[in-house]
Design an enzyme around this catalytic site. Structure first.
Site, PDB file in Angstrom:
ATOM      1  N   CYS A  79       0.837  -1.203   0.000  1.00  0.00           N
ATOM      2  CA  CYS A  79       0.000   0.000   0.000  1.00  0.00           C
ATOM      3  C   CYS A  79       0.880   1.265   0.000  1.00  0.00           C
ATOM      4  CB  CYS A  79      -0.965  -0.042   1.182  1.00  0.00           C
ATOM      5  SG  CYS A  79      -2.304   1.125   0.963  1.00  0.00           S
ATOM      6  N   HIS A 167      -3.795  -5.087   0.486  1.00  0.00           N
ATOM      7  CA  HIS A 167      -3.275  -5.505   1.795  1.00  0.00           C
ATOM      8  C   HIS A 167      -3.278  -7.034   1.912  1.00  0.00           C
ATOM      9  CE1 HIS A 167      -2.890  -1.683   3.978  1.00  0.00           C
ATOM     10  NE2 HIS A 167      -3.826  -1.264   3.124  1.00  0.00           N
ATOM     11  N   GLU A 169      -2.095  -8.809   4.150  1.00  0.00           N
ATOM     12  CA  GLU A 169      -2.146  -9.259   5.543  1.00  0.00           C
ATOM     13  C   GLU A 169      -3.554  -9.410   6.080  1.00  0.00           C
ATOM     14  OE1 GLU A 169      -1.235  -6.380   4.388  1.00  0.00           O
ATOM     15  OE2 GLU A 169      -1.718  -4.705   5.715  1.00  0.00           O
ATOM     16  N   SER A 221       1.712 -13.608  38.649  1.00  0.00           N
ATOM     17  CA  SER A 221       0.364 -13.090  38.844  1.00  0.00           C
ATOM     18  C   SER A 221      -0.674 -14.191  38.758  1.00  0.00           C
ATOM     19  CB  SER A 221       0.075 -12.057  37.756  1.00  0.00           C
ATOM     20  OG  SER A 221      -0.018 -12.721  36.499  1.00  0.00           O
ATOM     21  N   GLY A 222      -0.253 -15.388  38.374  1.00  0.00           N
ATOM     22  CA  GLY A 222      -1.226 -16.442  38.121  1.00  0.00           C
ATOM     23  C   GLY A 222      -1.626 -16.457  36.651  1.00  0.00           C
ATOM     24  N   GLY A 223      -1.284 -15.406  35.919  1.00  0.00           N
ATOM     25  CA  GLY A 223      -1.638 -15.317  34.501  1.00  0.00           C
ATOM     26  C   GLY A 223      -0.660 -16.095  33.631  1.00  0.00           C
ATOM     27  N   VAL A 224      -1.040 -16.246  32.374  1.00  0.00           N
ATOM     28  CA  VAL A 224      -0.243 -17.104  31.493  1.00  0.00           C
ATOM     29  C   VAL A 224       1.139 -16.507  31.201  1.00  0.00           C
ATOM     30  CG1 VAL A 224      -1.431 -16.232  29.434  1.00  0.00           C
ATOM     31  CG2 VAL A 224      -0.244 -18.387  29.302  1.00  0.00           C
ATOM     32  N   ASP A 225       1.229 -15.192  31.010  1.00  0.00           N
ATOM     33  CA  ASP A 225       2.515 -14.612  30.594  1.00  0.00           C
ATOM     34  C   ASP A 225       3.587 -14.771  31.676  1.00  0.00           C
ATOM     35  OD1 ASP A 225       1.039 -13.873  28.411  1.00  0.00           O
ATOM     36  OD2 ASP A 225       0.868 -11.766  28.986  1.00  0.00           O
ATOM     37  N   SER A 226       3.270 -14.360  32.900  1.00  0.00           N
ATOM     38  CA  SER A 226       4.308 -14.460  33.941  1.00  0.00           C
ATOM     39  C   SER A 226       4.599 -15.923  34.251  1.00  0.00           C
ATOM     40  CB  SER A 226       3.904 -13.686  35.194  1.00  0.00           C
ATOM     41  OG  SER A 226       2.761 -14.224  35.794  1.00  0.00           O
ATOM     42  N   SER A 227       3.599 -16.788  34.139  1.00  0.00           N
ATOM     43  CA  SER A 227       3.839 -18.208  34.429  1.00  0.00           C
ATOM     44  C   SER A 227       4.779 -18.823  33.395  1.00  0.00           C
ATOM     45  CB  SER A 227       2.524 -18.984  34.446  1.00  0.00           C
ATOM     46  OG  SER A 227       1.621 -18.405  35.344  1.00  0.00           O
TER      47      SER A 227
END
Ligand code: XMP
Length: 508
Positions: A79, A167, A169, A221-227
């Site tokens: 584009c 585009h 994408e 934190s119990g969340g997926v990223d930090s785990s």
């Protein structure tokens, strides 16, 4: 060597999507501001110039020095990127008679051009541009057209330059992924080696080198990223990693206990800190949402800091920051589109260096890495949950009793979502206690005057925008019934049918 494609960002909203598509092709890529091309980086095998809200004629239009890469590696303009290349190298770009927007079909395609290998006749593409190319630079040739757009795609054979005014994408360009594959694999010679297993091997090696014998602290934190970040670091440096999981008292029902067990099962060296009394005491009587958030943020840093200081020889602070947290898409105003929630604010004198092993990953890639690391599915598929927890889902002042009420209602809702197979179909769900509102009901022969609970469930891909999830009526009826019958103090259940924007996912 980690071969990569550079995507130069000129401010278009779809730039991130290009990166998504390349990652789906197991190809590593980085989005960089248009003026930050890493000249001399031997790992770069190709460059993509992405779209822009500007016209090449706008005085503020972003410009890049093409000599940095033309002739050195393959170049694809998309584009604005295509128009900019054409305009800069001697072609002509003019305002289109009418804005070219929406679906179109490529009525002629040169399938000898390596970019269009495997394309079907009339392949559908998505157009979105106000200007159009009306003449190509010398040495360039047209390789695809639509009814309205003569130069829908071009090639400069000797120079390895390609441009498309549509585009590839976006979803509506039906063979867009094929086009990007042709560019990355056939034209740039990419090996498609970016995979969770490969990522883990390289990252573990890098972390070992980076950290050596140092100690690292990580806030869970119990969340997926930090785990996932913790498990990855644990694989690299084992017991040199100390994780700290703070319970502020406003987690989901049993969450602190269950998640601690999960973490211990994963072999993590984790310290659980029950600081709920401090948080409840400091939040007493506070009703303003921003004040609540500030108090929780401040208390969190205090508690985390006190624990972290006990690990006197720590040199690193690790975080589960992921790629979308960091991308600062250059929109016209240069504003950061999404600010990034992190532990932040740790005292400077602690002198900790930052370690962010997931900083290149998208959320679904984090999940794939977690699976590859052998983490339990319920940890990986877990919905996002806000740092301040149920505090932003209790409207009004917070008390342990209200938290208990909300935990019970939320637990019934989340369990039911799992039982009905709906949990993984939504981005995020939770219950909200409208603790400052009371309404009349009747239970048996008794009049009740109690609080309503609102249920929220949204679909989303990145939490920046979200739609309310169209959950089945039968499901909602069942959950409403269960909550009203089982949770004391609640006599009414509502379903939140607001999308973001203009609403937000959380109520506070
Ligand atoms: P909103 O309410 O802004 O939420 O639409 C977008 C996403 O961010 C989460 N969220 C937070 N996450 N700390 C976090 O770690 C916070 O303070 C916070 N506030 C909102 C929210 O749950 C949703 O996924």
């Amino acid at each position: 060597m980690q071969e990569k494609i550079i995507i130069l960002d000129f401010g278009s909203q779809t730039t991130q999507l290009i990166a998504r598509r390349l990652r789906e092709l197991d190809t590593f890529c980085e989005i960089l501001p248009y003026n930050k091309f890493p000249v001399g980086d031997p790992d770069v095998i190709g460059v993509i110039l992405a779209g822009s809200p500007f016209s090449v004629y706008d005085p503020e239009a972003f410009k890049v020095d093409l000599n940095q890469f033309v002739g050195r590696m393959p170049v694809l303009g998309i584009c604005y990127g295509a128009q900019f290349i054409s305009h800069t190298l001697g072609g002509r770009v003019e305002p289109a008679d009418s804005r070219e927007y929406g679906r179109a079909n490529l009525t002629t395609i040169d399938t000898q051009c390596p970019l269009f290998r495997g394309f079907e006749p009339n392949s559908q593409v998505w157009m979105s541009h106000g200007d159009t190319i009306t003449a190509l630079p010398e040495g360039f040739s047209v390789v695809a057209s639509t009814d309205k757009v003569r130069y829908a795609a071009y090639e400069a054979k000797g120079q390895n330059i390609f441009g498309v005014q549509f585009h590839p994408e976006v979803f509506h360009s039906l063979q867009g992924t094929q086009l990007l594959r042709n560019f990355v694999v056939d034209i740039c010679g990419g090996h498609q080696t970016w995979s969770p297993a490969n990522f883990i091997d390289t990252t573990v090696q890098e972390l070992k080198e980076q950290i050596g014998q140092d100690r690292v602290i990580l806030g869970l934190s119990g969340g997926v990223d930090s785990s996932v970040a913790a498990v990855l670091l644990n694989r690299a440096i084992g017991q040199q990693l100390t994780c700290i999981f703070v319970d502020h008292g406003m987690l989901r029902k049993n969450e602190f206990h269950d998640v601690m067990k999960d973490y211990e099962g994963l072999g993590l060296n984790v310290i659980g800190v029950d600081a709920s009394q401090k948080f409840f005491a400091d939040l007493e009587g506070v009703t303003d949402p921003e004040k609540k958030r500030k108090i929780i943020g401040r208390d969190f840093v205090e508690v985390f800091d006190a624990e972290a200081r006990k690990i006197t020889d720590a040199r690193w602070l690790a975080q589960g920051t992921i790629y979308p947290d960091r991308i600062e898409s250059l929109n016209i105003t240069g504003k950061v589109i999404k600010s990034h929630h992190n532990v932040g604010g740790l005292p400077k004198e602690m002198n900790l260096q930052l370690c962010e092993p997931l900083k290149w990953l998208f959320k679904d890639e984090v999940r794939r890495v977690g699976r590859q690391l052998g983490m339990p599915e319920h940890l990986i598929e877990r919905h996002p949950f806000p740092g301040p927890g149920l505090a932003v889902r209790i409207l009004g002042a917070i008390t342990p009793e209200k938290v208990h009420t909300l935990q019970e209602a939320d637990d019934i809702y989340i369990r039911a979502l799992r039982e009905w197979g709906l949990y993984n179909q939504v981005w995020q769900a939770g219950a909200i206690l409208l603790s400052e509102v009371r309404s009349v009901g009747v239970m048996g022969d008794e009049r009740t005057y109690e609080n309503p609970v609102a249920l929220r469930a949204v679909t989303s891909t990145d939490a920046m925008t979200a739609d309310w999830a169209h959950l089945p009526y039968d499901f909602l009826a069942r959950v409403s019934n269960d909550i009203i019958n089982k949770v004391r103090g609640v006599n009414r259940v509502c379903y939140d049918i607001s999308s973001k924007p203009p609403s937000t996912i959380e109520w506070e």
